[in-house]
Design a protein around this motif. Sequence first.
Motif, short mmCIF file in Angstrom:
data_model
loop_
_atom_site.label_atom_id
_atom_site.label_comp_id
_atom_site.label_asym_id
_atom_site.label_seq_id
_atom_site.Cartn_x
_atom_site.Cartn_y
_atom_site.Cartn_z
N LYS A 128 38.56 52.83 57.49
CA LYS A 128 39.45 53.87 57.02
C LYS A 128 38.83 55.26 57.10
O LYS A 128 39.53 56.25 57.32
CB LYS A 128 39.90 53.58 55.59
CG LYS A 128 40.91 52.44 55.48
CD LYS A 128 41.49 52.36 54.09
CE LYS A 128 42.58 51.31 54.02
NZ LYS A 128 43.20 51.22 52.67
N ASP A 129 37.51 55.34 56.92
CA ASP A 129 36.89 56.65 56.94
C ASP A 129 37.04 57.34 58.29
O ASP A 129 37.04 58.57 58.39
CB ASP A 129 35.40 56.53 56.56
CG ASP A 129 34.64 55.62 57.52
OD1 ASP A 129 35.21 54.58 57.93
OD2 ASP A 129 33.48 55.93 57.83
N LYS A 130 37.20 56.54 59.35
CA LYS A 130 37.37 57.11 60.68
C LYS A 130 38.85 57.38 61.00
O LYS A 130 39.16 58.25 61.80
CB LYS A 130 36.78 56.17 61.73
CG LYS A 130 35.27 56.01 61.62
CD LYS A 130 34.74 55.09 62.72
CE LYS A 130 33.23 54.94 62.62
NZ LYS A 130 32.68 54.05 63.67
N VAL A 131 39.72 56.61 60.36
CA VAL A 131 41.14 56.69 60.71
C VAL A 131 41.91 57.69 59.85
O VAL A 131 42.77 58.42 60.35
CB VAL A 131 41.79 55.29 60.59
CG1 VAL A 131 43.31 55.37 60.73
CG2 VAL A 131 41.22 54.35 61.64
N LEU A 132 41.60 57.75 58.57
CA LEU A 132 42.37 58.60 57.66
C LEU A 132 42.43 60.07 58.09
O LEU A 132 43.48 60.71 57.94
CB LEU A 132 41.83 58.48 56.23
CG LEU A 132 42.11 57.14 55.54
CD1 LEU A 132 41.49 57.13 54.14
CD2 LEU A 132 43.61 56.87 55.45
N PRO A 133 41.35 60.62 58.65
CA PRO A 133 41.45 62.03 59.10
C PRO A 133 42.47 62.24 60.22
O PRO A 133 42.89 63.38 60.45
CB PRO A 133 40.03 62.33 59.59
CG PRO A 133 39.15 61.39 58.84
CD PRO A 133 39.96 60.13 58.73
N LEU A 134 42.88 61.17 60.89
CA LEU A 134 43.85 61.28 61.98
C LEU A 134 45.28 61.24 61.47
O LEU A 134 46.21 61.50 62.24
CB LEU A 134 43.64 60.14 62.98
CG LEU A 134 42.23 59.99 63.57
CD1 LEU A 134 42.17 58.75 64.47
CD2 LEU A 134 41.83 61.24 64.33
N ILE A 135 45.47 60.90 60.19
CA ILE A 135 46.81 60.75 59.62
C ILE A 135 47.12 61.96 58.75
O ILE A 135 46.47 62.18 57.73
CB ILE A 135 46.89 59.46 58.76
CG1 ILE A 135 46.47 58.24 59.58
CG2 ILE A 135 48.30 59.28 58.21
CD1 ILE A 135 46.35 56.96 58.78
N PRO A 136 48.10 62.78 59.13
CA PRO A 136 48.39 63.98 58.35
C PRO A 136 48.63 63.72 56.86
O PRO A 136 48.21 64.52 56.02
CB PRO A 136 49.64 64.54 59.04
CG PRO A 136 49.47 64.14 60.47
CD PRO A 136 48.87 62.76 60.40
#
Length: 238
Positions: free
Chosen positions: A193-201
């Motif tokens: 999640k730490d890598k993916v959450l920044p990609l989700i507005p």
Amino acid sequence: MPIALVTGASRGIGAAIALDLAQHGFDIWLNYRNNHQDANRVADLIRGSGQKCLELPFDVSHPEEVSKWLTPLLAQKTPDVLVNNAGFSRDALLVWMKQEEWSDVLGVHLHGFFNVTKAILPGMIRARGGRIINIVSTSGERGVAGQVNYSAAKAGLIGATRSLAVEVAKRNILVNAVSPGFIETEMTSAIPKDKVLPLIPLGRFGTPEEIAAVVRFLCSPGASYITGQVIGVNGGVS
């Protein structure tokens, strides 16, 4: 009482869709492959809400199994709603992807769509109405490394959605797709999640219930002028 057939409904997004539709007045034909324990649990919850639930354990990618289970039922009744949700991923870079990893993923998503929809469609045509909702993915709309098979399957399902919508519109059969982004399910449990959450507005994963709410809307009278569309439920991912 209206009936909804939901494939791959023993857990995750499919279970949430089946439960939501049951809570809003649908009897459910609950399809799953072999997860009897989870399917029984979902079926019990549906019956607890006051609706009927028929459990249908068959593999959507096998036309013989689809015919065995659905033909006797369809001789009596055609579901008002079909939700093609059954699917899974087997991620690998294409250079290392095995033939079965390609074939199995496309088989469940595309052959499964074809087998079940073809079985249901004649009854909807005779009834001059129905809703078909295909669960696709943002992976089918944008490139995702390691998911060539899954992305190809979902992209194919998007194309099938749009083409079938044109074919059956004059019979008042509406065909749409719901395209989830990152949703809290078993399928996404291993994603960092730490890598993916920044990609989700919106900064979070979605829930299966949020997908189910959109499916329910597409089954409602308020969606009677919507067909051939892909509705993203992805927290703003483009």
